[in-house]
Design a protein around this motif. Structure first.
Motif: not given
Length: 160
Positions: A19-24, A48-62, A81-87
């Motif tokens: 699940m964590l590796a799935d872009p969807a 393992g796997r490299t997952v990169v999430v690049d996002s822009v969030q609103r700061t309203a409410g801060l 940077e997942w070296t294996d499925p556990t870390s």
């Protein structure tokens, strides 16, 4: 500031890692968090796997003290940077902002599923206000993990 949070999923670690590796899944989390924009990549690397999430969030409410530093939106680039499925090691960069986070993620089997643990060192380099802003950052990270967990629980139950 040290931040740590543990979440539980009623699924085996291999299902949680998939699940964590799935872009969807990452896109569903972004939608739940109400991000303005989102780009996700998930690339196999050895066992393992490299997952990169690049996002822009609103700061309203801060609090106003935080929005003076961040502006109306804030960009976060999360690199796992997942070296294996556990870390994994994780880094969070906010381009052009004095905030960053770095730490680890672990995924371990538990009696009835999986324990997902995030441990981060949060840092905001703003004279006199850094500690207060780090607390706000910790609260924001915690709220983000709450949203991620809610999406993850539903995802693992088949709600995609």
């Amino acid at each position: 500031m040290r931040f740590s949070r543990e979440l539980f999923y009623a699924a085996p670690p291999e299902d949680v890692f998939a699940m964590l590796a799935d872009p969807a899944y990452r896109e569903a989390v972004g939608a739940a968090q109400g991000v303005v924009s989102l780009e996700v990549s998930s690339t196999p690397t050895g066992s393992g796997r490299t997952v990169v999430v690049d996002s822009v969030q609103r700061t309203a409410g801060l609090p106003a003290i935080a929005t003076k530093v961040t502006g109306e939106t804030s960009r976060a680039i999360v690199r796992e940077e997942w070296t294996d499925p556990t870390s994994a090691t994780v880094r969070v960069e906010s381009p052009g902002k004095p905030a960053r986070a770095a730490g680890t993620i672990s995924l371990a089997a538990d009696d009835a599923g999986s324990r997902y643990t995030v441990a981060l060192d949060l840092e905001v380099k703003v004279p006199l206000l850094g500690t207060k802003l780090e607390k706000i950052m910790a609260d924001t990270v915690s709220a983000g993990l709450d949203a991620e967990h809610a999406v993850g629980v539903a995802w693992l139950e088949g709600d995609r």
